[in-house]
Design a protein around this motif. Structure first.
Motif, mmCIF file in Angstrom:
data_model
loop_
_atom_site.group_PDB
_atom_site.id
_atom_site.type_symbol
_atom_site.label_atom_id
_atom_site.label_comp_id
_atom_site.label_asym_id
_atom_site.label_seq_id
_atom_site.Cartn_x
_atom_site.Cartn_y
_atom_site.Cartn_z
ATOM 1 N N THR A 1 0.878 -1.017 0.132
ATOM 2 C CA THR A 1 0.037 0.066 -0.030
ATOM 3 C C THR A 1 0.872 1.238 0.030
ATOM 4 O O THR A 1 1.829 1.544 0.898
ATOM 5 C CB THR A 1 -1.029 -0.032 1.325
ATOM 6 O OG1 THR A 1 -1.687 -1.166 1.233
ATOM 7 C CG2 THR A 1 -1.993 0.958 1.117
ATOM 8 N N GLU B 1 -2.086 -1.846 -4.026
ATOM 9 C CA GLU B 1 -2.793 -0.852 -3.693
ATOM 10 C C GLU B 1 -2.320 0.661 -3.660
ATOM 11 O O GLU B 1 -1.716 1.128 -2.727
ATOM 12 C CB GLU B 1 -3.290 -1.362 -2.323
ATOM 13 C CG GLU B 1 -4.623 -0.216 -2.067
ATOM 14 C CD GLU B 1 -5.129 -0.466 -0.675
ATOM 15 O OE1 GLU B 1 -5.473 0.064 0.166
ATOM 16 O OE2 GLU B 1 -5.549 -1.892 -0.519
ATOM 17 N N GLY C 1 -9.645 -2.313 -4.956
ATOM 18 C CA GLY C 1 -8.538 -2.370 -5.854
ATOM 19 C C GLY C 1 -8.585 -1.239 -7.038
ATOM 20 O O GLY C 1 -9.733 -0.796 -7.109
ATOM 21 N N THR D 1 -7.532 -6.277 -2.266
ATOM 22 C CA THR D 1 -7.674 -6.356 -1.067
ATOM 23 C C THR D 1 -8.674 -6.291 -0.400
ATOM 24 O O THR D 1 -9.702 -5.957 -1.070
ATOM 25 C CB THR D 1 -6.502 -5.494 -0.254
ATOM 26 O OG1 THR D 1 -6.886 -4.088 -0.313
ATOM 27 C CG2 THR D 1 -5.212 -5.475 -0.819
#
Length: 505
Positions: A219, A242, A434, A444
């Motif tokens: 992320t 992400e 996503g 996710t």
């Protein structure tokens, strides 16, 4: 398969925390008595164990809230509502539904091809092995916590690298999983340095027999994503990215302007603007509706008189991008932007820029600051291209009459669309998250996010001696097989009846 475990090489005084470990839960006692590896435990047991972390999170809510406080997170209520409640909801959902999502799927007889007679198949969900989670600083509890929980429930070992500055908070979260019964060698917190991540990623190759990472979950920014992908390219290690966003809010004709502005007032300063799905662009028809929107929004933002502190990693880019936008013709309708103040001490009030063009740099910039751009289009349908052609396509919001909003949302090439709402629907533990384009790939959260922490394994068994592909290759089979194809797949009953007559003749 062997696994890599790194421990922090250094620990500052601020990293130290006094943790009172509670008496192990029943799940913990059962786990420690078990000689089975984590991945071999029943799926239901893993899911229940991981889900039990919510009880510890609830017990330590004050501690977690205190540790989450930062220059960007000044409101404890924001930590509870935007991080801890959604995280506990996700853990609860995982405990109730995780085993069903991950269960082995049996391929039934119905629909089985005729020539596969006697074959029975199952599809199993197998953990990747070791998952490296590269945490983020803006939502270090919710985003990181759900990823860790899903990876563990799927049967993986997890190596978690927290963002710099989130070491102590992450340690407290990890302890909640330990207290719930997750073995300490299954969930390992790494050092927060970039070097720790680089060293861990260097062990993705199996050629030398070294331990390896089997899945990377990041992320972060698009630039960080590119660096990670370059490092894992040689080993073809799969990744879930992400990444950044520059999300649009579309205001359709007929939308309630006061209602839209209420949501914008909520979303724009959320987490001091450090929200990847924050409202960075407002797209509206160039009409009196647009003027009303700008006037109403500025009036609502006037009540926010305390400036927000921008994260050091985002300050320079935010300062330069906003300055360039104003120089290119954008109008600071809030009349409160001070580039010198933002550059020097990193603070700024919520900012609204009007008359921004779709082509302007700020209209496709992943800024982590409380700034939004008003983009006026000649007709609202032009907003579809403005969104679908943007490099960042994480999420979008559409405000307007329900039927019109649904029709508009169905045209958008983004990961998620909220209709007459903003940001909050993505916290539902049942929905995946996503992006598209530079906003990343992979999923996710939700059912799909849990499945993404696994790989499918198909096992097919043949019963009986008949196997069509073992029939002799002779003139008879060369003649009959095309006819059999027509019998099974020709269009219309007449054509199939003719094939049947040819087959038995």
């Amino acid at each position: 398969m062997r696994f890599l475990f790194l421990t922090p090489s250094t620990q500052t005084a601020s990293d130290k925390i006094s943790i009172s470990v509670a008496t192990p839960t029943k799940a913990a006692r059962l786990q420690y008595r078990s000689a089975k590896p984590w991945s071999d435990l029943p799926i239901r047991q893993r899911c229940k164990t991981v889900a039990a972390a919510r009880f510890l999170i609830a017990r330590h809510v004050d501690d977690l809230t205190r540790l989450c406080a930062s220059q960007q997170r000044t409101d404890s209520l924001e930590t509870v509502t935007a991080e801890l409640i959604p995280l506990c909801d996700a853990l609860h959902y995982l405990g109730r539904k995780g085993a069903a999502i991950l269960r082995t799927r049996r391929i039934g007889v119905v629909g089985r091809p005729l020539w596969m007679w006697g074959v029975h198949s199952v599809v199993q969900r197998i953990p990747h092995g070791t998952v490296l989670i590269l945490g983020t600083w803006n939502y270090p509890l919710f985003l990181v916590g759900v990823q860790v929980a899903q990876a563990l429930a799927a049967g993986n070992r997890v190596q978690l690298k927290p963002a710099e500055g989130c070491e102590t908070l992450t340690r407290r979260l990890v302890e909640c999983f330990y207290e719930a019964g997750v073995p300490r060698d299954v969930l390992v917190q790494l050092d927060s340095s970039v070097e720790a991540a680089r060293e861990t990623l260097d062990n993705t190759s199996t050629d030398s027999g070294d331990p390896r990472i089997d899945l990377v979950v990041l992320t972060g920014s698009a630039d960080t994503g590119r660096k990670i992908l370059k490092q894992t390219a040689n080993s073809l290690t799969p990744s879930i990215m992400e990444l950044s966003g520059c999300d649009a809010v579309v205001v359709l004709p007929g939308a309630s302007i006061p209602r839209v502005c209420e949501f914008l007032k909520f979303g724009l300063p959320l987490n001091s603007g450090a929200t990847c799905i924050g409202p960075r662009r407002i797209i509206v028809e160039d009409s009196p509706q647009a003027d009303q929107l700008v006037e109403n929004l500025c009036r609502q933002l006037e009540s926010i008189d305390t400036p927000f502190t921008i994260h050091p990693a985002a300050r320079e880019r935010a300062t330069q991008t906003i300055t360039n936008a104003i120089a290119a013709g954008a109008i600071d309708v809030t009349d409160r932007f001070d580039a010198a103040t933002l550059a020097s001490n990193g603070t700024m009030p919520p900012l609204v820029l009007d008359h921004v063009s779709v082509e302007d740099e700020i209209a496709s910039a992943d800024l982590f600051a409380p700034v939004t751009s008003v983009i006026r289009v000649s007709k609202i349908q032009d907003a579809v291209a403005a969104i679908n052609q943007n490099r960042y396509r994480l999420a979008a919001s559409v405000f307007g009459p329900d039927r019109d909003a649904v029709a508009f949302a169905n045209q958008l090439d983004v990961g998620s669309v909220a209709i007459n709402d903003l940001i909050a629907p993505t916290a539902d533990p049942r929905v995946p998250f996503g992006g598209r384009g530079n906003s990343g790939f992979g999923i996710t959260r939700g059912d799909e996010g849990l499945l993404a922490m696994t790989v499918p394994r198909v096992i097919s068994r043949r019963r009986g001696r008949f196997a069509a592909h073992l029939l002799p290759r002779n003139e008879t089979t060369r003649h009959k097989m095309p006819i059999l194809l027509q019998l099974l797949h020709a269009k219309g009953m007449a054509a199939r009846w003719r094939a049947m007559r040819r087959l038995i003749s």
